[in-house]
Design a protein around this motif. Structure first.
Motif, mmCIF file in Angstrom:
data_model
loop_
_atom_site.group_PDB
_atom_site.id
_atom_site.type_symbol
_atom_site.label_atom_id
_atom_site.label_comp_id
_atom_site.label_asym_id
_atom_site.label_seq_id
_atom_site.Cartn_x
_atom_site.Cartn_y
_atom_site.Cartn_z
ATOM 1 N N VAL A 82 -32.978 3.313 -68.017
ATOM 2 C CA VAL A 82 -32.732 3.005 -66.605
ATOM 3 C C VAL A 82 -33.721 1.941 -66.127
ATOM 4 N N GLY A 83 -34.985 2.076 -66.553
ATOM 5 C CA GLY A 83 -35.982 1.073 -66.193
ATOM 6 C C GLY A 83 -35.629 -0.301 -66.739
ATOM 7 N N THR A 84 -35.115 -0.346 -67.963
ATOM 8 C CA THR A 84 -34.682 -1.616 -68.553
ATOM 9 C C THR A 84 -33.536 -2.230 -67.754
ATOM 10 N N LEU A 85 -32.605 -1.392 -67.315
ATOM 11 C CA LEU A 85 -31.481 -1.873 -66.511
ATOM 12 C C LEU A 85 -31.951 -2.364 -65.144
ATOM 13 N N LEU A 86 -32.929 -1.683 -64.570
ATOM 14 C CA LEU A 86 -33.482 -2.139 -63.295
ATOM 15 C C LEU A 86 -34.186 -3.485 -63.450
ATOM 16 N N THR A 87 -34.866 -3.662 -64.590
ATOM 17 C CA THR A 87 -35.510 -4.951 -64.863
ATOM 18 C C THR A 87 -34.467 -6.058 -64.955
ATOM 19 N N HIS A 88 -33.341 -5.751 -65.614
ATOM 20 C CA HIS A 88 -32.247 -6.730 -65.703
ATOM 21 C C HIS A 88 -31.738 -7.070 -64.308
ATOM 22 N N LEU A 89 -31.580 -6.069 -63.463
ATOM 23 C CA LEU A 89 -31.091 -6.304 -62.103
ATOM 24 C C LEU A 89 -32.078 -7.147 -61.303
ATOM 25 N N ARG A 90 -33.360 -6.940 -61.532
ATOM 26 C CA ARG A 90 -34.385 -7.652 -60.765
ATOM 27 C C ARG A 90 -34.503 -9.121 -61.162
ATOM 28 N N ARG A 91 -33.795 -9.536 -62.196
ATOM 29 C CA ARG A 91 -33.806 -10.953 -62.540
ATOM 30 C C ARG A 91 -33.176 -11.795 -61.459
ATOM 31 N N ARG A 92 -32.460 -11.157 -60.567
ATOM 32 C CA ARG A 92 -31.899 -11.873 -59.414
ATOM 33 C C ARG A 92 -32.780 -11.666 -58.181
ATOM 34 N N ASP A 93 -34.061 -11.392 -58.455
ATOM 35 C CA ASP A 93 -35.092 -11.326 -57.409
ATOM 36 C C ASP A 93 -34.948 -10.137 -56.465
ATOM 37 N N TRP A 94 -34.358 -9.045 -56.936
ATOM 38 C CA TRP A 94 -34.288 -7.840 -56.123
ATOM 39 C C TRP A 94 -35.547 -7.018 -56.319
ATOM 40 N N GLN A 95 -36.135 -6.585 -55.223
ATOM 41 C CA GLN A 95 -37.293 -5.710 -55.262
ATOM 42 C C GLN A 95 -36.829 -4.247 -55.209
ATOM 43 N N GLY A 96 -37.723 -3.336 -55.597
ATOM 44 C CA GLY A 96 -37.350 -1.933 -55.698
ATOM 45 C C GLY A 96 -36.717 -1.361 -54.453
ATOM 46 N N GLU A 97 -37.302 -1.642 -53.280
ATOM 47 C CA GLU A 97 -36.791 -1.074 -52.037
ATOM 48 C C GLU A 97 -35.455 -1.687 -51.625
ATOM 49 N N GLN A 98 -35.030 -2.759 -52.310
ATOM 50 C CA GLN A 98 -33.757 -3.409 -52.005
ATOM 51 C C GLN A 98 -32.641 -2.950 -52.945
ATOM 52 N N VAL A 99 -32.937 -1.927 -53.765
ATOM 53 C CA VAL A 99 -32.001 -1.472 -54.795
ATOM 54 C C VAL A 99 -31.603 -0.024 -54.555
ATOM 55 N N GLY A 100 -30.298 0.246 -54.705
ATOM 56 C CA GLY A 100 -29.791 1.612 -54.681
ATOM 57 C C GLY A 100 -29.288 1.990 -56.059
ATOM 58 N N LEU A 101 -29.546 3.214 -56.489
ATOM 59 C CA LEU A 101 -29.130 3.717 -57.804
ATOM 60 C C LEU A 101 -28.103 4.817 -57.609
ATOM 61 N N ILE A 102 -26.923 4.659 -58.235
ATOM 62 C CA ILE A 102 -25.836 5.623 -58.114
ATOM 63 C C ILE A 102 -25.431 6.076 -59.510
ATOM 64 N N GLY A 103 -25.393 7.385 -59.744
ATOM 65 C CA GLY A 103 -25.037 7.891 -61.057
ATOM 66 C C GLY A 103 -23.913 8.915 -61.006
ATOM 67 N N TYR A 104 -23.052 8.893 -62.024
ATOM 68 C CA TYR A 104 -21.924 9.814 -62.141
ATOM 69 C C TYR A 104 -22.056 10.617 -63.428
ATOM 70 N N GLY A 105 -21.832 11.942 -63.361
ATOM 71 C CA GLY A 105 -21.917 12.768 -64.558
ATOM 72 C C GLY A 105 -23.331 12.767 -65.119
ATOM 73 N N LEU A 106 -23.471 12.384 -66.390
ATOM 74 C CA LEU A 106 -24.800 12.239 -66.981
ATOM 75 C C LEU A 106 -25.632 11.258 -66.165
ATOM 76 N N GLY A 107 -24.989 10.207 -65.655
ATOM 77 C CA GLY A 107 -25.687 9.240 -64.818
ATOM 78 C C GLY A 107 -26.219 9.866 -63.546
ATOM 79 N N GLY A 108 -25.524 10.892 -63.028
ATOM 80 C CA GLY A 108 -26.012 11.594 -61.856
ATOM 81 C C GLY A 108 -27.299 12.337 -62.144
ATOM 82 N N ARG A 109 -27.371 12.953 -63.318
ATOM 83 C CA ARG A 109 -28.615 13.624 -63.714
ATOM 84 C C ARG A 109 -29.742 12.603 -63.882
ATOM 85 N N LEU A 110 -29.426 11.478 -64.508
ATOM 86 C CA LEU A 110 -30.443 10.441 -64.715
ATOM 87 C C LEU A 110 -30.899 9.831 -63.391
#
Length: 242
Positions: A82-110
């Motif tokens: 998940v951290g690796t995916l967040l790093t990929h997302l931040r390549r477009r200059d998104w900071q942590g507080e500007q990001v929402g994380l949504i998970g379904y099933g196993l993703g919901g647990r994560l």
């Protein structure tokens, strides 16, 4: 929840310690409202990711959806992914507080696990799985997360979802209410199972699906910090110099 204009997400993959994770990515021009990372599992990834990303784009969120069915690992390893995916997302200059994380099933647990590791704007878990200790009770590992939760978390599940029986749900709600330093909320929909968020012809499931999406967008809008426009940045800079 059908978007008026459909955009085909770009298909790619992100390298992680557990291998390559297939992703779908939808980038927006101009100044998007925020960014979202979706953790998907147990469904038709191509169709689900396109639908979710377009629905989020309609509210101003660009995003990345990841297919968790392609990888397997321990909780620690998956949260690192998940951290690796967040790093990929931040390549477009998104900071942590500007990001929402949504998970379904196993993703919901994560998403819940990640809310205790990463400082984000908001997290949402929909029908999380693997939440019990093999019986009706909440997994001790999940319950122990509560004091570490640092991102506002919203959980939504069906009352008839066997992955989170009533006892485990009550124990989770109590642990978060008593020990979580971040605001959390748990919602249970009566008369539906774990797939309540998917398309259905049953009126009770349609109502639950509509409500879950409204709550998701409201949760993001209230807690994900918008990216400043160039005019807003200039105004802040002018105030700082004056």
């Amino acid at each position: 929840m059908t978007s008026a204009v459909r955009i085909r997400p770009r298909v790619d993959a992100v390298d992680s310690e557990l291998g390559r994770v297939p992703i779908a990515q939808l980038d927006l021009g101009g100044i998007p409202r925020g960014a979202a990372l979706l953790l998907c599992s147990g469904g038709d990834f191509e169709a689900d990711s396109a639908q979710h990303l377009n629905d989020l784009a309609a509210h101003g969120y660009e995003g990345v959806a990841a297919d968790l069915d392609a990888i397997n690992g321990t909780d620690e390893q998956l949260v690192d992914v998940v951290g690796t995916l967040l790093t990929h997302l931040r390549r477009r200059d998104w900071q942590g507080e500007q990001v929402g994380l949504i998970g379904y099933g196993l993703g919901g647990r994560l998403a819940l696990l990640a809310s205790a590791r990463y400082g984000l704007g908001a997290t949402v878990s929909v029908s999380p799985t693997a939440m019990t200790a093999g019986d009706e009770h909440l997994s001790p590992a999940i319950g122990a997360l509560a004091p570490a939760v640092r991102t506002p978390w919203l959980g939504m599940l069906g009352e008839d979802d066997r992955a989170v029986p009533a006892t485990a749900c009550d124990e989770l709600a109590a642990a978060l209410r008593l020990d979580s330093p971040a605001y959390t909320q748990l919602v249970r929909y009566p008369g539906v199972g774990g797939d309540f968020y998917r398309a259905s012809s049953e009126s009770i499931e349609i109502a639950a699906s509509y409500d879950y999406w409204q709550r998701t967008i409201e949760w993001l809008n209230l807690r994900v910090q918008p990216r400043l426009t160039p005019l807003a940045i200039a105004w802040h800079e002018r105030r700082a110099t004056s």
